[in-house]
Write a protein that holds these residues in place. Sequence first.
Motif, PDB file in Angstrom:
ATOM      1  N   MET A  37      43.932  26.457  41.054  1.00 53.64           N
ATOM      2  CA  MET A  37      43.737  27.510  42.076  1.00 53.64           C
ATOM      3  C   MET A  37      44.079  28.871  41.496  1.00 53.64           C
ATOM      4  N   PRO A  38      43.320  29.873  41.799  1.00 47.95           N
ATOM      5  CA  PRO A  38      43.591  31.210  41.285  1.00 47.95           C
ATOM      6  C   PRO A  38      44.864  31.779  41.898  1.00 47.95           C
ATOM      7  N   ASP A  39      45.606  32.458  41.095  1.00 43.29           N
ATOM      8  CA  ASP A  39      46.840  33.090  41.565  1.00 43.29           C
ATOM      9  C   ASP A  39      46.648  34.606  41.495  1.00 43.29           C
ATOM     10  N   PRO A  40      46.616  35.285  42.648  1.00 38.91           N
ATOM     11  CA  PRO A  40      46.328  36.729  42.686  1.00 38.91           C
ATOM     12  C   PRO A  40      47.293  37.544  41.849  1.00 38.91           C
ATOM     13  N   ALA A  41      48.511  37.061  41.685  1.00 36.64           N
ATOM     14  CA  ALA A  41      49.504  37.846  40.976  1.00 36.64           C
ATOM     15  C   ALA A  41      49.413  37.666  39.466  1.00 36.64           C
ATOM     16  N   SER A  42      48.741  36.606  39.059  1.00 42.51           N
ATOM     17  CA  SER A  42      48.757  36.273  37.644  1.00 42.51           C
ATOM     18  C   SER A  42      47.867  37.215  36.833  1.00 42.51           C
ATOM     19  N   ILE A  43      48.157  37.284  35.565  1.00 42.49           N
ATOM     20  CA  ILE A  43      47.326  38.040  34.644  1.00 42.49           C
ATOM     21  C   ILE A  43      46.223  37.104  34.158  1.00 42.49           C
ATOM     22  N   PRO A  44      44.983  37.541  34.220  1.00 44.14           N
ATOM     23  CA  PRO A  44      43.900  36.647  33.791  1.00 44.14           C
ATOM     24  C   PRO A  44      44.031  36.277  32.322  1.00 44.14           C
ATOM     25  N   ARG A  45      43.583  35.095  31.993  1.00 45.32           N
ATOM     26  CA  ARG A  45      43.563  34.699  30.581  1.00 45.32           C
ATOM     27  C   ARG A  45      42.729  35.698  29.798  1.00 45.32           C
ATOM     28  N   ALA A 103      36.278  45.892  38.879  1.00 48.18           N
ATOM     29  CA  ALA A 103      35.483  44.828  39.485  1.00 48.18           C
ATOM     30  C   ALA A 103      35.494  43.572  38.613  1.00 48.18           C
ATOM     31  N   VAL A 104      35.373  43.780  37.312  1.00 47.25           N
ATOM     32  CA  VAL A 104      35.372  42.628  36.410  1.00 47.25           C
ATOM     33  C   VAL A 104      36.736  41.955  36.411  1.00 47.25           C
ATOM     34  N   GLU A 105      37.787  42.769  36.451  1.00 47.89           N
ATOM     35  CA  GLU A 105      39.130  42.164  36.492  1.00 47.89           C
ATOM     36  C   GLU A 105      39.333  41.369  37.775  1.00 47.89           C
ATOM     37  N   ARG A 106      38.779  41.889  38.846  1.00 48.21           N
ATOM     38  CA  ARG A 106      38.878  41.166  40.109  1.00 48.21           C
ATOM     39  C   ARG A 106      38.191  39.800  39.977  1.00 48.21           C
ATOM     40  N   LEU A 107      37.021  39.825  39.344  1.00 45.54           N
ATOM     41  CA  LEU A 107      36.328  38.557  39.091  1.00 45.54           C
ATOM     42  C   LEU A 107      37.219  37.612  38.301  1.00 45.54           C
ATOM     43  N   ALA A 108      37.817  38.160  37.247  1.00 43.66           N
ATOM     44  CA  ALA A 108      38.614  37.309  36.357  1.00 43.66           C
ATOM     45  C   ALA A 108      39.785  36.688  37.111  1.00 43.66           C
ATOM     46  N   ARG A 109      40.393  37.448  38.025  1.00 43.06           N
ATOM     47  CA  ARG A 109      41.521  36.885  38.785  1.00 43.06           C
ATOM     48  C   ARG A 109      41.052  35.833  39.780  1.00 43.06           C
ATOM     49  N   ALA A 110      39.823  36.028  40.305  1.00 45.90           N
ATOM     50  CA  ALA A 110      39.314  35.072  41.291  1.00 45.90           C
ATOM     51  C   ALA A 110      38.784  33.796  40.640  1.00 45.90           C
ATOM     52  N   ALA A 111      38.547  33.843  39.353  1.00 46.81           N
ATOM     53  CA  ALA A 111      37.875  32.721  38.698  1.00 46.81           C
ATOM     54  C   ALA A 111      38.755  31.483  38.632  1.00 46.81           C
ATOM     55  N   ARG A 112      38.118  30.368  38.793  1.00 55.43           N
ATOM     56  CA  ARG A 112      38.743  29.066  38.614  1.00 55.43           C
ATOM     57  C   ARG A 112      38.331  28.595  37.213  1.00 55.43           C
ATOM     58  N   VAL A 113      39.279  28.569  36.313  1.00 54.06           N
ATOM     59  CA  VAL A 113      38.952  28.301  34.912  1.00 54.06           C
ATOM     60  C   VAL A 113      39.155  26.824  34.590  1.00 54.06           C
ATOM     61  N   ARG A 114      38.198  26.243  33.892  1.00 50.06           N
ATOM     62  CA  ARG A 114      38.282  24.832  33.530  1.00 50.06           C
ATOM     63  C   ARG A 114      37.957  24.656  32.050  1.00 50.06           C
ATOM     64  N   ASP A 115      38.807  23.905  31.366  1.00 45.82           N
ATOM     65  CA  ASP A 115      38.481  23.493  30.003  1.00 45.82           C
ATOM     66  C   ASP A 115      37.937  22.079  30.076  1.00 45.82           C
ATOM     67  N   VAL A 116      36.779  21.867  29.500  1.00 49.74           N
ATOM     68  CA  VAL A 116      36.141  20.549  29.605  1.00 49.74           C
ATOM     69  C   VAL A 116      35.742  20.058  28.224  1.00 49.74           C
ATOM     70  N   PRO A 117      35.724  18.731  28.043  1.00 48.23           N
ATOM     71  CA  PRO A 117      35.310  18.180  26.755  1.00 48.23           C
ATOM     72  C   PRO A 117      33.790  18.216  26.593  1.00 48.23           C
ATOM     73  N   ARG A 118      33.385  18.022  25.367  1.00 53.42           N
ATOM     74  CA  ARG A 118      31.965  17.908  25.055  1.00 53.42           C
ATOM     75  C   ARG A 118      31.326  16.818  25.913  1.00 53.42           C
ATOM     76  N   GLY A 119      30.146  17.122  26.422  1.00 55.77           N
ATOM     77  CA  GLY A 119      29.422  16.123  27.204  1.00 55.77           C
ATOM     78  C   GLY A 119      29.668  16.202  28.697  1.00 55.77           C
ATOM     79  N   SER A 120      30.599  17.053  29.123  1.00 51.58           N
ATOM     80  CA  SER A 120      30.875  17.155  30.553  1.00 51.58           C
ATOM     81  C   SER A 120      29.679  17.738  31.289  1.00 51.58           C
TER      82      SER A 120
END
Lengths: 239, 239
Positions: free
Chosen positions: B1-9, B29-46
Amino acid sequence: MPDPASIPRPDVLAALRACRLWRDASAEAVERLARAARVRDVPRGSRLVTEGDLADEFGVLVAGRAHVFHLGADGKRMLFETMEAGDPVAAVAALAGGRYPANAEATTPATVAWLPRAALWELIETEPAVARAVISDLANRVVNFTSVVQSFSLDVPARLARYLFQRALGVGRPSATGLEIELGMSKGDLAAALGTVPETLSRAFARLRDDGLVEVHGKRVTILDVRALAELGSGYAEE
Amino acid sequence: MPDPASIPRPDVLAALRACRLWRDASAEAVERLARAARVRDVPRGSRLVTEGDLADEFGVLVAGRAHVFHLGADGKRMLFETMEAGDPVAAVAALAGGRYPANAEATTPATVAWLPRAALWELIETEPAVARAVISDLANRVVNFTSVVQSFSLDVPARLARYLFQRALGVGRPSATGLEIELGMSKGDLAAALGTVPETLSRAFARLRDDGLVEVHGKRVTILDVRALAELGSGYAEE
DNA sequence: CGCCTTACTTGACCGCCGTCAAGGTGGCCG
DNA sequence: CGGCCACCTTGACGGCGGTCAAGTAAGGCG
């Protein structure tokens, strides 16, 4: 040549108002378009735009009908779209810049209002509602094209089944024995739209008929087995 | 879940900044996007998105590569697009609404930033430069699809010739005997992109080679006769 | 270093579909 | 009413390309 003082032709104004790209634009903006438009009445068979020409103008079909198609080296046509009054002509090419990616031709006597491509961009800049409408329209075109490309991995009977099913979703009416639709065009045109030739389309219809999926009476088709038709059209041939 | 207070990766922020759709958007605007983003690391083939699912999200590829493809009933793939870091995933579907028209899959370990489709529309509303960029991108996609559909009226050697010619225009480099290009993908993937299978592609390469149009060394192709290749690819077979 | 997996190539076969040709059907007009 | 023409259908045939199969080449890993 457009005359700034003149009153736009009423049919032109009505067609521009009906165009879905700027339905929510201000009345003044549309009137400005109408005054700027270069209006042409052309006979049936006239070439409206030619593939490869510089895309510096786009049109709005005020009256009549037109086909958008690609002409193969052997003269075979691939039909992309059929248009009627109120539809934009070559608007995508005007937005993309570059050259027209296909041909357009009047299939009836037609009236076309021509506008410089900058006019569309201006409208997008000044009217947010137009920008939204254009984006929606373009996005849906991309999705539709995706579906068209996918359908080329199917054989002709399956492509026909897909077309009939999609059309049944749109304009199908229940009848005594099934769902009834009118083909929106001649079978020759339908063949071109499906990327094949009339002979093969005819065989595809015969096949669907023999398998009990449809009944065909000229341009009127009754779908007897909607489920089987949908399955066939999605690539899962029933045995 | 996105955390509004966190610094985006930082990698996420960099990828979002690099995305061509909102290159000219404001930094906030782009930073806002980055904070709202749900980031996922996925393996090959996902599987990133699945054809037919509700298109309520779109993604931005932060790292890795992905394929967009259609899966035929028999499991055969038709490759539409290959994507890398900074490319949007399923943005068109998010704009069109409805359902994803194709599948996307990571071909390497990948990081994807997911955003709700409303976020893209908000950006379009608030930043005119984004609206312009989106319209240009979509219009060009439509034009490209037009070209793809047209190419299905050609046989496989001609489709290959067209691909090689287009690629030569982009990344061709002069060499001793002609114009040299690297295929951007494996021959299996190229076959899927051209709507055929590896065996047939192999024969098409052999045919171009035997006719003296190209030399093939693995993924490195030297074009010996650019003109003949262009003619073949446009549908005018030379005798 | 050798095995194994993956990618690619080549050959044989055959089915779909595009082409050519010959009807058949319906509509429009003289 | 007769004839013409556009549109469609059906048959015969051949070629492109997809499938199955076998063989070759190349890269990864123990």
